[in-house]
Structures are given as structure tokens and as C-alpha cells.
Design a protein around this motif. Structure first.
Motif, mmCIF file in Angstrom:
data_model
loop_
_atom_site.group_PDB
_atom_site.id
_atom_site.type_symbol
_atom_site.label_atom_id
_atom_site.label_comp_id
_atom_site.label_asym_id
_atom_site.label_seq_id
_atom_site.Cartn_x
_atom_site.Cartn_y
_atom_site.Cartn_z
ATOM 1 N N TYR A 182 0.836 -1.203 0.000
ATOM 2 C CA TYR A 182 0.000 0.000 0.000
ATOM 3 C C TYR A 182 0.877 1.262 0.000
ATOM 4 N N ILE A 183 1.900 1.278 0.842
ATOM 5 C CA ILE A 183 2.797 2.435 0.914
ATOM 6 C C ILE A 183 3.543 2.619 -0.399
ATOM 7 N N ASP A 184 4.023 1.530 -0.961
ATOM 8 C CA ASP A 184 4.765 1.590 -2.218
ATOM 9 C C ASP A 184 3.896 2.161 -3.335
ATOM 10 N N GLU A 185 2.664 1.714 -3.414
ATOM 11 C CA GLU A 185 1.770 2.206 -4.462
ATOM 12 C C GLU A 185 1.459 3.690 -4.269
ATOM 13 N N ALA A 186 1.249 4.113 -3.028
ATOM 14 C CA ALA A 186 0.978 5.522 -2.764
ATOM 15 C C ALA A 186 2.154 6.398 -3.177
ATOM 16 N N GLU A 187 3.368 5.986 -2.850
ATOM 17 C CA GLU A 187 4.544 6.779 -3.203
ATOM 18 C C GLU A 187 4.782 6.779 -4.708
ATOM 19 N N ASN A 188 4.465 5.677 -5.367
ATOM 20 C CA ASN A 188 4.581 5.652 -6.826
ATOM 21 C C ASN A 188 3.596 6.619 -7.463
ATOM 22 N N HIS A 189 2.389 6.713 -6.933
ATOM 23 C CA HIS A 189 1.404 7.674 -7.434
ATOM 24 C C HIS A 189 1.931 9.104 -7.273
ATOM 25 N N ILE A 190 2.564 9.367 -6.138
ATOM 26 C CA ILE A 190 3.109 10.709 -5.893
ATOM 27 C C ILE A 190 4.204 11.029 -6.907
ATOM 28 N N ARG A 191 5.120 10.101 -7.110
ATOM 29 C CA ARG A 191 6.205 10.343 -8.072
ATOM 30 C C ARG A 191 5.661 10.572 -9.480
ATOM 31 N N ALA A 193 2.745 11.684 -10.330
ATOM 32 C CA ALA A 193 2.004 12.943 -10.402
ATOM 33 C C ALA A 193 2.942 14.149 -10.491
ATOM 34 N N VAL A 194 3.989 14.166 -9.672
ATOM 35 C CA VAL A 194 4.895 15.327 -9.721
ATOM 36 C C VAL A 194 5.693 15.348 -11.022
ATOM 37 N N GLU A 195 5.953 14.191 -11.588
ATOM 38 C CA GLU A 195 6.623 14.168 -12.886
ATOM 39 C C GLU A 195 5.722 14.726 -13.988
ATOM 40 N N ARG A 196 4.417 14.644 -13.777
ATOM 41 C CA ARG A 196 3.472 15.241 -14.723
ATOM 42 C C ARG A 196 3.301 16.736 -14.485
ATOM 43 N N GLY A 197 3.903 17.237 -13.405
ATOM 44 C CA GLY A 197 3.841 18.665 -13.134
ATOM 45 C C GLY A 197 2.873 19.075 -12.053
ATOM 46 N N GLU A 198 2.241 18.131 -11.366
ATOM 47 C CA GLU A 198 1.313 18.481 -10.292
ATOM 48 C C GLU A 198 2.068 19.012 -9.077
ATOM 49 N N ARG A 199 1.376 19.780 -8.248
ATOM 50 C CA ARG A 199 1.969 20.311 -7.026
ATOM 51 C C ARG A 199 2.208 19.185 -6.022
ATOM 52 N N LEU A 200 3.386 19.207 -5.411
ATOM 53 C CA LEU A 200 3.735 18.160 -4.447
ATOM 54 C C LEU A 200 2.810 18.180 -3.238
ATOM 55 N N ASP A 201 2.524 19.375 -2.706
ATOM 56 C CA ASP A 201 1.694 19.427 -1.500
ATOM 57 C C ASP A 201 0.298 18.859 -1.742
ATOM 58 N N GLU A 202 -0.252 19.120 -2.913
ATOM 59 C CA GLU A 202 -1.581 18.627 -3.221
ATOM 60 C C GLU A 202 -1.597 17.105 -3.407
ATOM 61 N N VAL A 203 -0.571 16.614 -4.088
ATOM 62 C CA VAL A 203 -0.492 15.174 -4.317
ATOM 63 C C VAL A 203 -0.280 14.437 -3.005
ATOM 64 N N ARG A 204 0.604 14.958 -2.167
ATOM 65 C CA ARG A 204 0.835 14.328 -0.869
ATOM 66 C C ARG A 204 -0.438 14.284 -0.036
ATOM 67 N N LYS A 205 -1.205 15.361 -0.065
ATOM 68 C CA LYS A 205 -2.448 15.394 0.693
ATOM 69 C C LYS A 205 -3.413 14.331 0.175
ATOM 70 N N ARG A 206 -3.490 14.212 -1.136
ATOM 71 C CA ARG A 206 -4.410 13.251 -1.738
ATOM 72 C C ARG A 206 -4.037 11.814 -1.391
ATOM 73 N N GLN A 207 -2.743 11.545 -1.324
ATOM 74 C CA GLN A 207 -2.265 10.194 -1.019
ATOM 75 C C GLN A 207 -2.019 9.968 0.479
ATOM 76 N N ARG A 208 -2.340 10.976 1.293
ATOM 77 C CA ARG A 208 -2.141 10.891 2.755
ATOM 78 C C ARG A 208 -0.694 10.525 3.092
ATOM 79 N N TYR A 209 0.211 11.189 2.398
ATOM 80 C CA TYR A 209 1.644 10.859 2.496
ATOM 81 C C TYR A 209 2.168 10.979 3.923
ATOM 82 N N HIS A 210 1.773 12.032 4.622
ATOM 83 C CA HIS A 210 2.379 12.301 5.935
ATOM 84 C C HIS A 210 1.917 11.332 7.023
#
Length: 218
Positions: A182-191, A193-210
């Protein structure tokens, strides 16, 4: 415990597994233990050996390796000693020939170039030339040991990479694998998304990164 869970964890980074251990409240990160060769990975079930000072009676680093099955990770608790080794080139030669999974030492090894040359994974507190013969002796095998402050029992799963070694209790391998996935998939989604140019803070919030690694409470 399934082979698929073991295979899954064996291929994962220790950082992801470490976060899963934190999430589950498992202390499995072996402090101060690292690879001789940063390119080497290690994974497999633990065969444990505990050492004690041998005093005036002499001692041996032990004959335990001949009957170990392929894939076994040898786990040597030398009580964090840095002045006497319990692993060297002959053991490396045998372990490499038998295709063991690697060696983890709470202490030091010697003949490091041999392990690096044959690409055999040794994880320890470093290397030092002084033999452990007549300084330490095997106290017990297939017992509970301590590696980097972590209790390891026979059959626990060890995984090691450039960042260090983690130990997964054999009774919780499937649970850790599920959370790590689950953690691996969430972090892959974040990577992605940011490679597509999305904001890191928004992506992290969506994936509950913290809170990915935050321990769950009932």
C-alpha cells in the motif's frame, strides 16, 4: 505465511518496509548494520548464531554452515564487538558456493575484498582483520539474537540493501507485505504525479503521504 508475500518483500526497498514496520508498531530496523558492497541486496529467512567471550578456554567461530539450505541468511550476534571477527574468506567461499542469501553480523567481518569479489552480501558494522578464534565462541544456534537493537528469531525474514537491514517477524510477514505494498503504491502515485507537473503538497495530501507510516491505533 505465503511464498508470494516473502517474494514481494524480498524485492522491496528497506525504506518502504521500514515505513510498514512503523505503521504496524514493529521494531525491525537494525541500527548501524550496513553492506560491505552498496550494490548488494540480501533477503531470506534467518539462521541465528549467538557468540560469547570464550575466556581462558579458547574457542571457535563455529562450524554451522555445511547443512544450511540455499537462500538462508546467516545472522551472527557478536554483541557489537569491533575487535574480533566471526566471518572471513573461507566462510564467504562456502556460503557463496551454497548460494546462501547473505550474512548479517552485529559486529565486524574480515577479508572484505573476497565477499565483494564474489558478490556475496555481507552486512555488518564494518571490517577488521583480527580473528575471533580464541576470543569468542558459539554460545547457541537457532536462538533469539539481537542485531542492531532488534530481536531476531530463527525463520524471521531479513531484507537488506544500501540503506541497511530490516527484520520482519515470521508471524507477521503477510501483514507487513500488505502494508508495504500500500505504501509503495501511494509513493509511486506521488512520483508519477509530480513528474506530470502536479503540485507536491496537493499530491501528498491526496495520497495521505504524511500519515503513511503513522502507527495505527485501535
Amino acid at each position: 505465511m505465503t511464498n508470494s508475500a516473502i517474494s514481494q518483500l524480498s524485492c522491496m526497498d528497506t525504506t518502504t518496509i521500514s515505513d510498514a514496520l512503523d505503521k504496524l508498531g514493529i521494531a525491525g530496523q537494525c541500527l548501524g548494520i550496513g553492506p560491505l558492497d552498496p550494490a548488494c541486496r540480501l533477503a531470506g529467512p534467518a539462521f541465528t548464531v549467538r557468540y560469547m567471550p570464550c575466556g581462558v578456554h579458547g574457542g571457535t567461530v563455529g562450524d554451522y554452515i555445511d547443512d544450511l539450505p540455499e537462500g538462508t541468511v546467516i545472522v551472527l550476534d557478536n554483541q557489537q564487538r569491533l575487535d574480533a571477527t566471526v566471518w572471513g574468506d573461507i566462510l564467504t567461499t562456502v556460503a557463496s558456493r551454497k548460494r546462501l542469501g547473505g550474512t548479517v553480523i552485529d559486529g565486524v567481518c574480515r577479508d572484505a575484498p573476497r565477499a565483494i569479489d564474489v558478490k556475496y552480501p555481507v552486512f555488518s558494522r564494518g571490517s577488521y582483520m583480527r580473528t575471533g578464534k580464541d576470543r569468542v565462541a558459539v554460545d547457541a544456534v537457532q536462538c533469539s539474537v539481537s542485531i542492531g537493537g532488534v530481536r531476531i528469531d530463527p525463520g524471521d525474514l531479513l531484507v537488506g540493501d544500501r540503506d541497511g537491514v530490516v527484520a520482519i517477524p515470521k508471524a507477521r510477514i503477510e501483514q507487513v507485505a500488505e502494508v508495504a505494498q500500500y505504501i509503495d503504491e501511494a509513493e509511486n502515485h506521488i512520483r508519477d504525479a509530480v513528474e506530470r507537473g502536479e503540485r507536491l503538497d496537493e499530491v501528498r495530501k491526496r495520497q495521505r503521504y504524511h500519515s503513511l507510516q503513522t502507527r495505527e491505533t485501535s
